[in-house]
Write a protein that holds these residues in place. Structure first.
Motif, PDB file in Angstrom:
ATOM      1  N   ASP A   1       0.812  -1.218   0.000  1.00 52.64           N
ATOM      2  CA  ASP A   1       0.000   0.000   0.000  1.00 52.64           C
ATOM      3  C   ASP A   1       0.846   1.269   0.000  1.00 52.64           C
ATOM      4  O   ASP A   1       0.734   2.117   0.900  1.00 52.64           O
TER       5      ASP A   1
ATOM      6  N   LYS B   1      -0.334  -8.246  -2.875  1.00 50.75           N
ATOM      7  CA  LYS B   1      -1.683  -7.671  -2.984  1.00 50.75           C
ATOM      8  C   LYS B   1      -1.551  -6.180  -3.289  1.00 50.75           C
ATOM      9  O   LYS B   1      -0.850  -5.464  -2.585  1.00 50.75           O
TER      10      LYS B   1
ATOM     11  N   ASP C   1      -6.875  -5.980  -4.758  1.00 49.76           N
ATOM     12  CA  ASP C   1      -7.814  -5.779  -3.637  1.00 49.76           C
ATOM     13  C   ASP C   1      -8.694  -4.571  -3.921  1.00 49.76           C
ATOM     14  O   ASP C   1      -8.525  -3.511  -3.344  1.00 49.76           O
TER      15      ASP C   1
ATOM     16  N   SER D   1     -11.364  -6.683   9.135  1.00 49.41           N
ATOM     17  CA  SER D   1     -10.484  -6.735  10.303  1.00 49.41           C
ATOM     18  C   SER D   1     -10.602  -5.534  11.243  1.00 49.41           C
ATOM     19  O   SER D   1     -10.127  -5.577  12.363  1.00 49.41           O
TER      20      SER D   1
ATOM     21  N   GLN E   1      -2.434  -3.769  12.738  1.00 46.72           N
ATOM     22  CA  GLN E   1      -3.799  -3.789  13.289  1.00 46.72           C
ATOM     23  C   GLN E   1      -3.909  -4.660  14.545  1.00 46.72           C
ATOM     24  O   GLN E   1      -4.989  -4.817  15.113  1.00 46.72           O
TER      25      GLN E   1
ATOM     26  N   GLY F   1       0.819  -5.569   5.540  1.00 42.21           N
ATOM     27  CA  GLY F   1       1.224  -4.346   4.852  1.00 42.21           C
ATOM     28  C   GLY F   1       2.268  -3.564   5.618  1.00 42.21           C
ATOM     29  O   GLY F   1       3.472  -3.782   5.474  1.00 42.21           O
ATOM     30  N   ARG F   2       1.792  -2.655   6.481  1.00 43.44           N
ATOM     31  CA  ARG F   2       2.696  -1.701   7.151  1.00 43.44           C
ATOM     32  C   ARG F   2       3.851  -2.351   7.884  1.00 43.44           C
ATOM     33  O   ARG F   2       4.957  -1.797   7.886  1.00 43.44           O
TER      34      ARG F   2
END
Ligand code: NUP
Length: 215
Positions: free
Chosen positions: A14, A36, A64, A116, A174, A192-193
């Motif tokens: 992302d 993704k 996505d 999520s 998250q 991701g992050r």
């Protein structure tokens, strides 16, 4: 740079910038099953990034887009995205089976059955049973379920046809834990992050990969 078929790790790439995306993808590819791409990267770099990421890494690409439109519009979007080289598209199930089928007719599809974030409890979680039934009827490649709630992943696994894979975002930033959600029944984790925003994306991917291999 080639990927890793045994891996259960999916990179959520992302970032906006093409160069940065390609660099992180190449650095981490060895530890990944797939990459993704989401709207931030497509908006920042254009749809051509899908083809470029495939060429650079040889990995499957998951788009996505969380498609949630009428069948015709889902079809118009999905056809171009599959043409660009995406191997899988993520679609929302709550819009109904005709909209999901429109995507499935064009290529491999992943249906969101629970998200999520905390707000997923408001509208999506109450519909999860029905979304799982939809997935059982349509038999897509997989479903999206929350790594932030391993008990929900276990519940979804218990109701979902065994051939349908469970892909779980929410590990790391998250709060979800790779080991816990894989033990609960997830087939893949999406991160991701914790990878792309870390000081050393390659090392972060390697560590997560090792973690998934221990389960
Ligand atoms: O329920 C979902 N939660 C979620 O985070 C469904 C998703 N598709 N995602 C996506 O997974 C989210 O949009 C992002 O691309 C990725 C998680 O990123 P991160 O929280 O690991 O940075």
């Amino acid at each position: 740079m080639s990927g890793n078929n045994e891996s259960r790790l999916i990179l959520a790439l992302d970032v906006y910038e093409r160069e940065r995306a390609l660099k992180i993808a190449e650095q981490t590819a060895e530890y990944l099953w797939a990459i993704k791409v989401n709207w931030p990267l497509i908006i920042g770099s254009g749809l051509g990034i899908v083809t470029e990421l495939k060429d650079a890494t040889g990995l499957p690409i998951i788009a996505d887009l969380k498609l949630a439109d009428i069948p015709n519009t889902n079809r118009l979007i999905a056809s171009r995205v599959f043409e660009a080289g995406a191997d899988y598209i993520i679609a929302h199930g709550f819009v109904g089976s005709d909209s999901v089928r429109a995507v499935m007719e064009l290529g491999k599809t992943i249906i969101v059955v629970e998200m999520s974030h905390p707000g997923a409890k408001e509208f999506i979680q109450p519909a999860t049973d029905k979304l799982v039934e939809l997935a059982n009827r349509l038999e897509p490649f997989g479903v999206i379920a929350p790594a932030t709630r391993p008990e929900r992943v276990a519940y979804i696994r218990s109701r979902l046809n065994s051939e349908v894979k469970i892909l779980t975002p929410g590990v790391g930033a998250q709060g979800g834990k790779a080991g816990e959600v894989l033990k609960a029944g997830a087939d893949y984790i999406i991160v991701g992050r914790s990878i792309y925003a870390s000081e050393n994306p390659r090392e972060s991917a390697r560590r997560l990969y090792e973690e998934t291999m221990e389960v």
